[in-house]
Each structure stands twice: as structure tokens, then as C-alpha cells.
Design an enzyme around this catalytic site. Structure first.
Site: not given
Length: 431
Positions: A244-245
Site C-alpha cells: 500500500n501507499c
């Protein structure tokens, strides 16, 4: 029935250098740069891959940081590190795994999403990230033209895992400097071993909001799972990894999953202050029905497993606050004590409501701190990556990057800040 017992053989890495051969010798990790590039290359979604090495105290800024991974290798037992990605999906968490402790792989390059982060190896920012203290092999991955964001993220993620696995193999035949053992027995055996101690379970909330906000369990996107029980040692072998970012300070990089401080601390106090039964993993989906389903299942599981108390942590903020509160309410209603670890945004002055949801049943809380706090990061002599993106990062704003190269932004731009500060504040006294 056999217990799941894992030995972690820590090989202390005091330096990382490029060399003619990838190996560990006298505490130094030598890296054959071209061999490494050959190992991780070939993805058509990346226009180029390069490697740099940075050390604690260097006047270096890495921006934007996608993920951080610790090099490990399985030397005994079933499966291998990063199951579902690098090795097959056989259950991990037993046998022996060697760890290149003190080193890390950091992935960077052109921005994937707007919620990546910064690692400063020295200066004010270095105080807030654990990755200023590791010798970092930095993989600089630039995307090919026209590549979509999710393809770009996947390509960079795989480069990180491949690099960590490649470097980890250098420690396969090295005698560790220390060996730590972790063991969890099948449930009834575990309960009977310490019948007079409170039975504790860790509820491990995983970021699964989608749109580059994903976590993987044995290679499966965790938003597709229903809550389930895992042995704590499975995390140490890379069964749970980041994809994830999310805002840099409140996502768990893969390194944090592999060195999970709550799990580590629970093992340290196991058999002394309480009986650590294991881990229930759950997700943080965005739809109400999914939240209800997962929180119902989580509460049912911890009740079924016989927990007297649970620790619940969240990954991310805002929308996941609702999952945190649902888990708290439903578990408390079953007569089980809860301690929450929160991820809070209280405004730059600290006066705003810090969570998107709340409950009077949340009467024991450990906070990760206020991610909106303003911090000034000094200019660095060397930049790896793209400093101009700081204005677009969560916590940055128009003008964050000053003309002299210094940065004014919210602390949330720093990779690992909240997870590092918050996790180790948990104690048995919280119950």
C-alpha cells in the site's frame, strides 16, 4: 500435536558495500551490483532499475519511499520467505530463519501514489523513522511510459521482495550472532501451560481500503479474506507484506510486519505477565457491510479462542477508525477487555477531533501521536529520488519544499514515524 517454533538467527550487519561477490563477511554485507540487477530486472513496467547504498548518519534523503523490507532467508523448516510471492504458499513460521539485522531494502523512484514518504538518514527527520538506523540498499525503480499506477506499484513491490530474498541468501551459511526462539503451542496446550495467567490475543488490523491501499497474506489481497487465526511466528517469515501507499507515517512497511513490535513484545512477556495465545488478522474494507462482517467474525473468534483480553491496532486513519471502534465495541460486549492502539490526526494545533469515530467502551488506549504535527527537515547533501513530489505527499502542501532544499511538512510524511513511536508503548499494565 506439535508447537510452532521458530528460531530467528540474527546476523548483525555493521556495514553494506558493493563488492565482487554478494556475501556476508565479518559483519559486512557485500553486494554484487550487476548480479543483483540481473536478479530483479526484466519487468516491462519499469524503464530502469538502479541501486544505491546509504548508511546511518549520511546526509541523504530518500523520497518518495514505497516500501522497506528486511533481508531474510529460510534455512530450516517448511516454506520460504515471502510465501505467495517469492516462495510457494506453504505455511511458514517454523524452523529457522536467518536475518541480516541492521540492513534493509528501500524501494523508491517516481511517485506511485500521493501517500508515499521520506526517509532522512540524518538530521531532524532521522529521529522519527527507524530506517535512519539501518544500512539501506536503495532500489530506484523508474516506471515505463504509460504504465498504470497499480502496475507500477506491483512492479516496485516485487523488486523489493526479490532484492530482500537475494540479499538474505548471503546469510544462509553464516553463523548468527544471536538466536531468538519463539513458540506458540496448539490452543488447548497453550491454555493449559499457564492456566493462572490472563489469556491475551492480538487483533491485527490490516490496511485493505483498495486503490493502492492493500496488504497481502500469503500472496492474497487481505480485503478478500474473512478474519482468521494465524500463529504469530508466520509474520516473522514474511507471510504478511505491504502493498500500500497509505500515508507514510501510518502504514506498516513490510519491515514492520516482519519485525512486528506488538507480537515481539507479547512474546517477551509471554509466560510472565500473560499467556499469549496468538493472532487474529482482520481487514479494513470500505463498505459498511464488510466492516460489520469482519468485526462480527473477529469478536466471535477471540471469544471462541477464550481470550480474557485483546490488543487491537489499526493501520491507517479515518475510515479504519470505524473498524477499530466496531472491533472494540463487539469484543467488549463479550466481556473481553480491550486495549486500542490508535493512529490519530488532531490538526496542526492538536485541538481537532483526532479519530473519525469513538466509543465510551474504548477506555484503555495507547496513541501513536498526532500525525498533523509540523516538522522542518533540513536540506541534505544528496537526494535519492524526486524531492519535488513532497508538495503532493500527504502531509505536504504547496511550498513544502523550500528553495534551500529544506522541507516544512506534517510529520506524516516520514516513513514509519507513527508505527515506531506507538507500538512499543504497550505493556501488560494496559489491562
Amino acid at each position: 500435536m506439535k508447537a510452532l517454533r521458530l528460531e530467528l538467527g540474527n546476523i548483525f550487519i555493521k556495514d553494506v558495500q558493493f563488492g565482487a561477490e554478494t556475501k556476508v563477511e565479518n559483519g559486512v554485507l557485500y553486494v554484487n551490483k550487476q548480479e543483483l540487477l540481473n536478479e530483479v530486472g526484466g519487468d516491462e513496467h519499469l524503464a530502469s532499475i538502479d541501486v544505491d547504498i546509504v548508511h546511518p548518519g549520511d546526509e541523504v534523503r530518500i523520497i518518495p519511499v514505497k516500501d522497506v523490507i528486511e533481508p531474510r532467508v529460510k534455512v530450516e523448516g517448511k516454506g520460504g520467505v515471502f510465501p505467495g510471492f517469492i516462495s510457494n504458499v506453504e505455511q511458514v513460521g517454523s524452523g529457522r530463519t536467518h536475518v541480516l539485522k541492521g540492513s534493509a531494502v528501500v524501494t523508491t523512484g517516481k511517485i506511485v501514489g500521493f501517500q508515499e514518504g521520506i526517509v532522512d538518514m540524518s538530521g531532524e527527520g532521522a529521529k522519527y523513522t527507524p530506517f535512519s538506523k539501518t544500512h539501506n540498499v536503495v532500489m530506484i525503480c523508474e516506471p515505463a511510459e504509460g504504465v498504470r499506477q497499480h502496475e507500477h506499484e506491483e512492479a516496485v513491490r516485487m523488486v523489493g521482495f526479490k532484492t530482500a530474498a537475494y540479499l538474505g541468501k548471503a546469510g544462509a551459511n553464516v553463523e548468527p550472532d544471536e538466536v531468538k526462539s519463539y513458540e506458540t503451542k496448539p490452543l488447548l496446550q497453550q491454555v493449559n501451560e499457564y492456566p493462572d495467567l490472563p489469556k491475551v490475543i492480538y487483533v491485527y488490523m490490516l490496511q485493505t481500503q483498495g486503490l493502492l491501499h492493500d496488504t497481502y497474506v500469503y500472496g492474497v489481497d487481505a480485503k478478500k479474506i474473512i478474519p482468521t487465526f494465524i500463529y504469530p511466528t508466520e509474520a516473522f517469515d514474511g507471510a504478511i507484506v505491504s502493498g500500500n501507499c497509505v500515508s507514510a507515517c501510518d502504514k506498516n512497511p513490510s519491515y514492520v510486519h516482519m519485525n512486528h513490535p506488538i507480537i515481539t513484545d507479547l512474546y517477551e512477556k509471554h509466560g510472565k505477565d500473560y499467556n499469549f495465545l496468538g493472532v487474529v488478522i482482520t481487514n479494513e474494507n470500505v463498505y459498511l457491510a464488510d466492516k460489520e462482517r469482519s468485526s462480527n467474525m473477529t469478536a466471535k473468534l477471540v471469544e471462541f479462542l477464550g481470550a480474557d483480553a485483546v490488543i487491537i491496532s489499526e493501520e491507517g486513519f479515518g475510515n479504519p477508525d470505524a473498524d477499530l471502534v466496531m472491533n472494540c465495541n463487539k469484543i467488549t460486549d463479550k466481556g473481553i477487555k480491550t486495549v486500542l492502539l490508535t493512529d490519530e490526526y488532531a490538526g496542526r494545533d492538536g485541538a481537532s477531533q483526532s479519530l473519525a469515530d469513538s466509543t465510551p467502551k474504548a477506555d484503555a488506549i495507547v496513541t501513536g501521536g498526532n500525525a498533523n504535527e509540523i516538522i522542518v527537515l533540513p536540506a541534505m547533501k544528496k537526494i535519492i529520488g524526486h524531492p519535488e513530489v513532497v508538495d503532493m505527499l500527504s502531509g505536504g502542501y504547496d511550498g513544502s519544499l523550500r528553495e534551500d532544499g529544506s522541507i516544512e511538512a506534517e510529520i506524516q510524511v516520514i516513513t514509519g514515524a507513527t508505527s515506531e513511536v506507538g507500538f512499543h508503548n504497550l505493556t501488560a499494565k494496559s489491562f
